[in-house]
Write a protein that holds these residues in place. Structure first.
Motif, PDB file in Angstrom:
ATOM      1  N   GLY A 182       0.747  -1.303  -0.141  1.00  0.00           N
ATOM      2  CA  GLY A 182      -0.014   0.160  -0.044  1.00  0.00           C
ATOM      3  C   GLY A 182       0.813   1.216  -0.023  1.00  0.00           C
ATOM      4  O   GLY A 182       2.144   1.128   0.031  1.00  0.00           O
ATOM      5  N   SER A 183       0.487   2.387  -0.100  1.00  0.00           N
ATOM      6  CA  SER A 183       0.939   3.514   0.153  1.00  0.00           C
ATOM      7  C   SER A 183       1.647   3.939   1.528  1.00  0.00           C
ATOM      8  O   SER A 183       1.271   3.561   2.301  1.00  0.00           O
ATOM      9  CB  SER A 183       0.127   4.745  -0.332  1.00  0.00           C
ATOM     10  N   GLY A 184       2.696   4.579   1.307  1.00  0.00           N
ATOM     11  CA  GLY A 184       3.579   4.847   2.412  1.00  0.00           C
ATOM     12  C   GLY A 184       4.614   3.957   2.874  1.00  0.00           C
ATOM     13  O   GLY A 184       5.364   4.396   3.910  1.00  0.00           O
ATOM     14  N   TYR A 185       4.681   2.832   2.270  1.00  0.00           N
ATOM     15  CA  TYR A 185       5.657   1.681   2.791  1.00  0.00           C
ATOM     16  C   TYR A 185       7.042   1.856   1.967  1.00  0.00           C
ATOM     17  O   TYR A 185       6.771   2.020   0.644  1.00  0.00           O
ATOM     18  CB  TYR A 185       5.276   0.326   2.793  1.00  0.00           C
ATOM     19  N   THR A 186       7.833   1.722   2.771  1.00  0.00           N
ATOM     20  CA  THR A 186       9.320   1.644   2.170  1.00  0.00           C
ATOM     21  C   THR A 186       9.886   0.367   2.722  1.00  0.00           C
ATOM     22  O   THR A 186      10.000  -0.057   3.741  1.00  0.00           O
ATOM     23  CB  THR A 186      10.227   2.698   3.029  1.00  0.00           C
ATOM     24  N   ARG A 187      10.719  -0.361   1.426  1.00  0.00           N
ATOM     25  CA  ARG A 187      11.324  -1.403   1.781  1.00  0.00           C
ATOM     26  C   ARG A 187      12.666  -1.157   2.665  1.00  0.00           C
ATOM     27  O   ARG A 187      13.282  -0.574   2.605  1.00  0.00           O
ATOM     28  CB  ARG A 187      11.527  -2.154   0.354  1.00  0.00           C
ATOM     29  N   VAL A 188      12.608  -2.201   3.685  1.00  0.00           N
ATOM     30  CA  VAL A 188      13.542  -1.935   4.952  1.00  0.00           C
ATOM     31  C   VAL A 188      14.589  -3.178   4.825  1.00  0.00           C
ATOM     32  O   VAL A 188      15.622  -3.173   5.650  1.00  0.00           O
ATOM     33  CB  VAL A 188      13.121  -1.302   6.107  1.00  0.00           C
ATOM     34  N   GLY A 189      14.271  -4.353   4.286  1.00  0.00           N
ATOM     35  CA  GLY A 189      14.886  -5.544   4.284  1.00  0.00           C
ATOM     36  C   GLY A 189      14.555  -6.540   3.621  1.00  0.00           C
ATOM     37  O   GLY A 189      13.363  -6.816   2.864  1.00  0.00           O
ATOM     38  N   VAL A 190      15.587  -7.418   2.990  1.00  0.00           N
ATOM     39  CA  VAL A 190      15.461  -8.533   2.063  1.00  0.00           C
ATOM     40  C   VAL A 190      16.065  -9.622   2.418  1.00  0.00           C
ATOM     41  O   VAL A 190      17.127  -9.310   2.926  1.00  0.00           O
ATOM     42  CB  VAL A 190      15.726  -8.341   0.677  1.00  0.00           C
ATOM     43  N   TYR A 191      15.557 -10.768   2.775  1.00  0.00           N
ATOM     44  CA  TYR A 191      16.180 -11.936   3.551  1.00  0.00           C
ATOM     45  C   TYR A 191      16.132 -13.283   2.447  1.00  0.00           C
ATOM     46  O   TYR A 191      14.821 -13.509   2.001  1.00  0.00           O
ATOM     47  CB  TYR A 191      15.672 -12.402   4.711  1.00  0.00           C
ATOM     48  N   ASN A 192      16.993 -14.024   2.369  1.00  0.00           N
ATOM     49  CA  ASN A 192      17.039 -15.093   1.366  1.00  0.00           C
ATOM     50  C   ASN A 192      16.359 -16.270   2.111  1.00  0.00           C
ATOM     51  O   ASN A 192      16.503 -16.505   3.493  1.00  0.00           O
ATOM     52  CB  ASN A 192      18.455 -15.423   0.996  1.00  0.00           C
ATOM     53  N   ILE A 193      15.580 -17.080   1.550  1.00  0.00           N
ATOM     54  CA  ILE A 193      15.014 -18.304   2.156  1.00  0.00           C
ATOM     55  C   ILE A 193      15.538 -19.531   1.274  1.00  0.00           C
ATOM     56  O   ILE A 193      15.565 -19.701   0.210  1.00  0.00           O
ATOM     57  CB  ILE A 193      13.664 -18.522   2.016  1.00  0.00           C
ATOM     58  N   GLY A 194      16.415 -20.441   2.227  1.00  0.00           N
ATOM     59  CA  GLY A 194      16.989 -21.434   1.729  1.00  0.00           C
ATOM     60  C   GLY A 194      18.446 -21.309   1.341  1.00  0.00           C
ATOM     61  O   GLY A 194      18.832 -20.444   1.179  1.00  0.00           O
ATOM     62  N   SER A 195      19.235 -22.467   1.295  1.00  0.00           N
ATOM     63  CA  SER A 195      20.263 -22.576   0.562  1.00  0.00           C
ATOM     64  C   SER A 195      20.375 -23.846  -0.309  1.00  0.00           C
ATOM     65  O   SER A 195      20.544 -24.951   0.449  1.00  0.00           O
ATOM     66  CB  SER A 195      21.510 -22.501   1.653  1.00  0.00           C
ATOM     67  N   PRO A 196      20.326 -23.843  -1.296  1.00  0.00           N
ATOM     68  CA  PRO A 196      20.542 -22.598  -2.361  1.00  0.00           C
ATOM     69  C   PRO A 196      19.165 -21.896  -2.327  1.00  0.00           C
ATOM     70  O   PRO A 196      18.038 -22.513  -1.661  1.00  0.00           O
ATOM     71  CB  PRO A 196      20.737 -23.481  -3.765  1.00  0.00           C
ATOM     72  N   LYS A 197      19.091 -20.771  -2.638  1.00  0.00           N
ATOM     73  CA  LYS A 197      18.069 -19.836  -2.391  1.00  0.00           C
ATOM     74  C   LYS A 197      16.853 -20.409  -2.954  1.00  0.00           C
ATOM     75  O   LYS A 197      16.931 -20.761  -4.188  1.00  0.00           O
ATOM     76  CB  LYS A 197      18.451 -18.479  -3.092  1.00  0.00           C
ATOM     77  N   ALA A 198      15.649 -20.563  -2.245  1.00  0.00           N
ATOM     78  CA  ALA A 198      14.445 -21.007  -3.071  1.00  0.00           C
ATOM     79  C   ALA A 198      13.445 -19.789  -3.096  1.00  0.00           C
ATOM     80  O   ALA A 198      12.478 -19.773  -3.569  1.00  0.00           O
ATOM     81  CB  ALA A 198      13.874 -22.013  -2.061  1.00  0.00           C
ATOM     82  N   GLY A 199      13.789 -18.472  -2.213  1.00  0.00           N
ATOM     83  CA  GLY A 199      12.782 -17.503  -2.273  1.00  0.00           C
ATOM     84  C   GLY A 199      13.338 -16.323  -1.412  1.00  0.00           C
ATOM     85  O   GLY A 199      14.463 -16.369  -1.100  1.00  0.00           O
ATOM     86  N   SER A 200      12.434 -15.524  -1.017  1.00  0.00           N
ATOM     87  CA  SER A 200      13.035 -14.132   0.044  1.00  0.00           C
ATOM     88  C   SER A 200      11.755 -13.602   0.509  1.00  0.00           C
ATOM     89  O   SER A 200      10.721 -13.899   0.141  1.00  0.00           O
ATOM     90  CB  SER A 200      13.668 -13.342  -1.079  1.00  0.00           C
ATOM     91  N   ILE A 201      12.193 -13.096   1.615  1.00  0.00           N
ATOM     92  CA  ILE A 201      11.161 -12.256   2.467  1.00  0.00           C
ATOM     93  C   ILE A 201      11.595 -10.924   2.228  1.00  0.00           C
ATOM     94  O   ILE A 201      12.714 -10.618   2.252  1.00  0.00           O
ATOM     95  CB  ILE A 201      11.274 -12.708   3.819  1.00  0.00           C
ATOM     96  N   GLU A 202      10.402 -10.315   1.811  1.00  0.00           N
ATOM     97  CA  GLU A 202      10.792  -8.650   2.022  1.00  0.00           C
ATOM     98  C   GLU A 202       9.677  -8.155   2.935  1.00  0.00           C
ATOM     99  O   GLU A 202       8.652  -8.316   3.269  1.00  0.00           O
ATOM    100  CB  GLU A 202      10.285  -8.238   0.522  1.00  0.00           C
TER     101      GLU A 202
END
Length: 140
Positions: free
Chosen positions: A36-56
């Motif tokens: 929604g409006s007003g939100y700024t991305r403050v972090g991105v985290y990988n899921i899995g090794s090897p990478k299967a996805g990410s959390i934003e």
């Protein structure tokens, strides 16, 4: 000749609009982001090794809410995903979304002004579910 040129111009405009190469204004979803409006991305985290996805993770400083989503490595395939967010206080509860999605799980929200948050993201990598568990992050 003039009628033919006008018809060709009209047909060209119709084909261009139908192809998606020409748009008249942006959609509100893409203009405001996934939370929604007003939100700024403050972090991105990988899921899995090897990478299967990410959390934003996103934050809205005007209302004190954090927002989170889980994205798969290859969007478009229907797969199981999970996202959970809550403040880092025992018994505080959390907002969670899980199911089979093609693009992302979430968004989920928690009010955390002046507090730390906990996050859990999960994705099916084709062999099973892989998770990322984050405790006491984005404090403030």
């Amino acid at each position: 000749m003039r009628v033919l040129s006008k018809r060709m111009a009209t047909m060209g405009a119709v084909l261009l609009a139908a192809s998606g190469l020409f748009t008249i204004g942006a959609s509100s979803a893409s203009a405001t982001g996934p939370c929604g409006s007003g939100y700024t991305r403050v972090g991105v985290y990988n899921i899995g090794s090897p990478k299967a996805g990410s959390i934003e993770v996103f934050y809205n400083s005007s209302n004190g809410y954090n927002c989170a989503l889980t994205y798969p490595l290859n969007p478009g395939e229907r797969r199981w995903m999970l996202i959970s967010i809550g403040i880092s206080i025992v018994g505080a509860g959390s907002d969670q979304d899980n199911g089979y999605y093609t693009t992302y799980a979430g968004p989920v929200y928690t009010y955390a002004k002046g507090q730390c948050i906990d996050l859990v993201g999960g994705v099916d990598n084709g062999y099973g579910h892989v998770y990322r568990n984050l405790k006491n992050v984005h404090c403030g």
